[in-house]
Design a protein around this motif. Structure first.
Motif, PDB file in Angstrom:
ATOM      1  N   UNK B  31      21.180  -4.274  19.304  1.00  0.00           N
ATOM      2  CA  UNK B  31      22.438  -5.030  19.342  1.00  0.00           C
ATOM      3  C   UNK B  31      22.707  -5.667  17.989  1.00  0.00           C
ATOM      4  N   UNK B  32      21.662  -6.181  17.363  1.00  0.00           N
ATOM      5  CA  UNK B  32      21.867  -6.801  16.047  1.00  0.00           C
ATOM      6  C   UNK B  32      22.397  -5.777  15.048  1.00  0.00           C
ATOM      7  N   UNK B  33      21.784  -4.610  15.007  1.00  0.00           N
ATOM      8  CA  UNK B  33      22.238  -3.586  14.064  1.00  0.00           C
ATOM      9  C   UNK B  33      23.641  -3.140  14.392  1.00  0.00           C
ATOM     10  N   UNK B  34      23.902  -2.956  15.677  1.00  0.00           N
ATOM     11  CA  UNK B  34      25.203  -2.474  16.100  1.00  0.00           C
ATOM     12  C   UNK B  34      26.303  -3.431  15.659  1.00  0.00           C
ATOM     13  N   UNK B  35      26.096  -4.710  15.924  1.00  0.00           N
ATOM     14  CA  UNK B  35      27.137  -5.670  15.599  1.00  0.00           C
ATOM     15  C   UNK B  35      27.347  -5.782  14.097  1.00  0.00           C
ATOM     16  N   UNK B  36      26.256  -5.804  13.347  1.00  0.00           N
ATOM     17  CA  UNK B  36      26.417  -5.945  11.903  1.00  0.00           C
ATOM     18  C   UNK B  36      27.061  -4.706  11.313  1.00  0.00           C
ATOM     19  N   UNK B  40      30.648  -4.415   9.337  1.00  0.00           N
ATOM     20  CA  UNK B  40      30.718  -3.786   8.018  1.00  0.00           C
ATOM     21  C   UNK B  40      31.772  -2.690   7.986  1.00  0.00           C
ATOM     22  N   UNK B  41      31.731  -1.781   8.953  1.00  0.00           N
ATOM     23  CA  UNK B  41      32.617  -0.625   8.813  1.00  0.00           C
ATOM     24  C   UNK B  41      34.067  -1.004   9.031  1.00  0.00           C
ATOM     25  N   UNK B  42      34.324  -1.949   9.910  1.00  0.00           N
ATOM     26  CA  UNK B  42      35.712  -2.312  10.142  1.00  0.00           C
ATOM     27  C   UNK B  42      36.265  -3.114   8.975  1.00  0.00           C
ATOM     28  N   UNK B  43      35.478  -4.052   8.468  1.00  0.00           N
ATOM     29  CA  UNK B  43      35.986  -4.864   7.354  1.00  0.00           C
ATOM     30  C   UNK B  43      36.193  -4.016   6.114  1.00  0.00           C
ATOM     31  N   UNK B  82      26.962   4.496  18.265  1.00  0.00           N
ATOM     32  CA  UNK B  82      26.548   4.408  19.665  1.00  0.00           C
ATOM     33  C   UNK B  82      25.170   5.007  19.853  1.00  0.00           C
ATOM     34  N   UNK B  83      24.923   6.115  19.173  1.00  0.00           N
ATOM     35  CA  UNK B  83      23.590   6.704  19.259  1.00  0.00           C
ATOM     36  C   UNK B  83      22.543   5.758  18.690  1.00  0.00           C
ATOM     37  N   UNK B  84      22.890   5.074  17.619  1.00  0.00           N
ATOM     38  CA  UNK B  84      21.965   4.072  17.082  1.00  0.00           C
ATOM     39  C   UNK B  84      21.670   3.032  18.136  1.00  0.00           C
ATOM     40  N   UNK B  85      22.707   2.596  18.816  1.00  0.00           N
ATOM     41  CA  UNK B  85      22.538   1.519  19.779  1.00  0.00           C
ATOM     42  C   UNK B  85      21.775   1.969  21.016  1.00  0.00           C
ATOM     43  N   UNK B 114      23.477 -16.348  10.908  1.00  0.00           N
ATOM     44  CA  UNK B 114      24.660 -16.510  10.060  1.00  0.00           C
ATOM     45  C   UNK B 114      24.481 -15.986   8.644  1.00  0.00           C
ATOM     46  N   UNK B 115      23.284 -16.086   8.093  1.00  0.00           N
ATOM     47  CA  UNK B 115      23.092 -15.604   6.725  1.00  0.00           C
ATOM     48  C   UNK B 115      23.255 -14.099   6.640  1.00  0.00           C
ATOM     49  N   UNK B 116      22.671 -13.412   7.617  1.00  0.00           N
ATOM     50  CA  UNK B 116      22.786 -11.956   7.595  1.00  0.00           C
ATOM     51  C   UNK B 116      24.221 -11.514   7.827  1.00  0.00           C
TER      52      UNK B 116
END
Lengths: 354, 331
Positions: B31-36, B40-43, B82-85, B114-116
């Motif tokens: 979940x952490x990787x997915x959200x970050x 990243x990709x949207x911004x 999604x596969x990552x997740x 927050x830092x990440x």
């Protein structure tokens, strides 16, 4: 993930013991070490530098000549004249002189350039009707509302082509003459003025409305020309009847909006059929006679004429080769720094202590 | 009644071990990787419009065709992440069970804090800057048009985020590979389709980029620009990963008593608090294997961890590194 067991009874609600559902799919995990990472950086650095050098050599082999003619020489008079809107109907011609030192070998391309003209403004880019320009008869007399305020003229006739993009079409024309060194007569430089637009543009995106034994003039009857134009769309090119209407190549080239305020657009290609232009543009003095129609004072713009030879990579644009070189050097620097780190800390550093 | 209301229901306490140590830990990581990654990709793909605003009079002109914006999130970048997740594992199930310290990564919020998030956002801003300004250098003052530039930036964006995902994924199942390949080919396919002649003739208002893709995908300038842009955007990520790999590279020498450790761990089982009090339990004496393993694993952070020096100078580091090798070879 609650696994519940029926108590007693078969374990009917257990998830399957398949590899997918039990997260046991065969997989590969990359085990990267410094031995694979560091060479990768070096290889990428070498690739970038080589590409940069190759592109730089390719670009340096092209020639380009730019001339800003907004107020150059006799064009200053026309510049002042075009400041006044009432003079729009009057012709104004001016001449500029340029000198070519070395032969421009190969195909030579002529561009006109504009500075500070924002073809990428959203309202401007929306102000066009692609359906009308595609030749749909329904839209010919019924332009889309996006073309506001260039939908109908003062008399209520629909404008064809509608919109601000078409209305602001660049209408300077150029006539290039070559003065060879001896007393031989001046030669008019012949240019191909067709074949300057994309194939898909000329054949798909811009089509004239269907002609059933009608002339182009009759097809466009009942429409008006855009307010800033001097000639109607069916008579843009008096010399070539096929280059009229929406498929006029200058119109097509203009309608393909540029991305940034400073841009250039293709005007013509040198016709190398006859002497002395078989090799390209010979060195010597040239004059360009300009029919100065496009006013640029309103938006503090500049106009220029660009003559350039082309390689497979395009005209003279040094940015990409230099960017490749800079990136290559940066990656090389990073690779060296990483190697230093590896040497000092990773290889036999503190993690040897027990 | 409690069963019906609870998120998770267990009938035996021993199930808790697997739930927590294996699936809970994996889930936190995924979940952490997915959200970050999503941030990243949207911004990165949206922020280019801010920079474009400086050049188009802030008129909010979009830099992309509408179809790209629609299909980017749906087809071009959704399935790989999604596969990552779903599949991502850093240590195998047996490894997670035998090394409960790894669970502390979640408790210490090492993968999502927050830092990440700030670092991810800054990285996305940097990516958008490169995605815009490199093509600007090429297309400014040139005869190339706006629509070709749109396709160039599209290509660069899709390549960049895909490569970033490839760097992020450590556990490659066949579905991951298929997802990445399919997404990339979907990009080319859908761009060609939405910019095709037939669709334009059907509806010129909806498909307003006719012929651009056919032209651009054959143009060497477009490809070279896109490739350089991609490489420059992923360069910081590559550097950070490389730095992590180099600085935590396991030594080839094995510690003499590594063989005892797995046996000891299995015998200890899972007792609350017990692992911290075991003095002969060498793994817990140092900083903890968790930070080391996950800091090699958590290469996703774009800022190198602050206390690098401290970790590598741990006395028990060597043994932990070997343990990690053994755990990975198990699974």
């Amino acid at each position: 993930m609650g696994k519940t067991k029926d108590n007693p009874g078969p374990l009917s609600r257990r998830p399957d013991n398949s590899a997918f559902k039990q997260q046991r799919l065969p997989a590969w995990s990359p085990m990267l070490t410094a031995n694979s990472v560091l060479p990768f950086f070096y290889i990428m650095a070498v690739v970038c530098v080589l590409l940069g050098v190759w592109l730089l050599i390719t670009v340096q082999n092209t020639h380009q000549l730019k001339l800003d003619y907004t107020q150059a020489g006799s064009c200053n008079i026309c510049f002042e004249k075009r400041k006044v809107r009432a003079n729009a109907n009057q012709d104004c011609k001016c001449t500029v002189v340029l000198n070519i030192g070395n032969t421009f070998k190969g195909d030579v391309f002529f561009y006109y350039g504009l500075m500070n003209f924002h073809q990428n403004l959203r309202q401007y880019m929306d102000s066009r009707d692609d359906a009308q320009m595609m030749g749909r008869t329904a839209n010919l007399k019924n332009p889309s509302a996006y073309c506001k305020p260039y939908i109908t003229d003062d008399h209520g006739l629909p404008i064809a082509p509608c919109g601000a993009v078409a209305n602001s079409m660049f209408n300077d024309s150029f006539k290039l003459t070559y003065h060879s060194a001896e007393g031989s007569p001046d030669v008019h430089v012949p240019l191909f003025r067709k074949g300057i637009s994309w194939y898909t543009d000329k054949n798909v995106k811009f089509r004239n409305p269907k002609i059933n034994n009608e002339t182009l003039t009759q097809v466009f009857e009942g429409t008006a020309r855009p307010p800033y134009w001097q000639k109607p769309v069916y008579n843009l090119d008096p010399l070539d009847p096929n280059n009229n209407g929406f498929t006029n190549e200058d119109l097509i080239v203009w309608m393909r909006e540029a991305a940034f305020p400073n841009f250039k657009k293709l005007y013509g290609v040198l016709n190398r059929a006859s002497k002395p232009f078989t090799e390209g543009l010979p060195p010597g003095n040239y004059t360009i006679e300009i029919s100065y129609n496009f006013p640029v004072e309103y938006f503090q713009g500049r106009k220029e004429v660009i003559i350039s030879t082309i390689s497979w990579f395009g005209g003279q644009n040094n940015f990409l080769p230099i960017a490749y070189l800079v990136t290559g050097c940066l990656v090389l620097l990073l690779a060296i720094i990483l190697t230093v780190f590896w040497w000092k800390f990773g290889k036999n550093g503190q993690n040897m202590e027990e | 009644q409690a069963v019906l209301n609870a998120d998770y229901t267990l009938t035996q306490f021993r199930f808790l071990q697997r739930l927590l140590l294996v699936h809970g830990r994996w889930s936190y990581r995924r979940i952490a990787f997915f959200l970050r990654y999503f941030l990243y990709k949207t911004c990165s793909f949206a922020l280019v419009h801010i920079w474009f605003g400086f050049f188009n009079g802030f008129s909010a002109q979009s830099l992309y065709e509408n179809w790209f914006i629609v299909l980017y999130t749906v087809f071009y970048t959704a399935t790989p992440v999604e596969c990552l997740a779903i599949f991502e594992q850093d240590v195998s199930a047996q490894g997670s069970l035998s090394c409960p310290e790894l669970y502390k990564v979640g408790q210490r919020q090492e993968l999502f804090n927050p830092w990440l998030l700030t670092a991810t956002l800054l990285y996305a801003i940097y990516t958008s800057l490169v995605l815009f300004f490199m093509p600007l250098g090429v297309f400014h003052n040139s005869a190339l048009d706006y629509q070709t530039m749109a396709v160039t930036i599209n290509m660069a964006t899709v390549f960049s985020v895909t490569i970033e995902l490839v760097l992020l994924t450590r556990h490659w199942t066949k579905w991951n590979v298929v997802a990445v390949c399919v997404s990339l080919s979907m990009f080319f396919l859908c761009t060609l389709i939405t910019q095709s002649r037939k669709l334009f003739e059907m509806s010129p208002v909806d498909y307003y980029f006719p012929g651009v893709a056919q032209n651009a995908f054959c143009s060497p300038v477009v490809w070279l620009t896109a490739l350089l842009t991609t490489w420059t955007t992923v360069l910081p990520s590559f550097t950070v990963h490389a730095l992590n790999i180099i600085l935590t590279n396991p030594d080839k020498r094995k510690v003499h008593n590594t063989n005892d450790r797995p046996v000891e761990l299995q015998r200890s089982g899972f007792r609350r608090g017990a692992s911290q009090r075991r003095s002969s339990y060498a793994v817990s004496q140092g900083r903890g294997i968790g930070r080391l393993i996950t800091s090699e694993g958590s290469l996703r952070s774009t800022v190198p961890p602050v206390d690098r020096g401290g970790t590598t100078s741990d006395t028990a580091t060597l043994g932990m590194l070997n343990l990690r090798q053994r755990l990975e070879s198990d699974g």
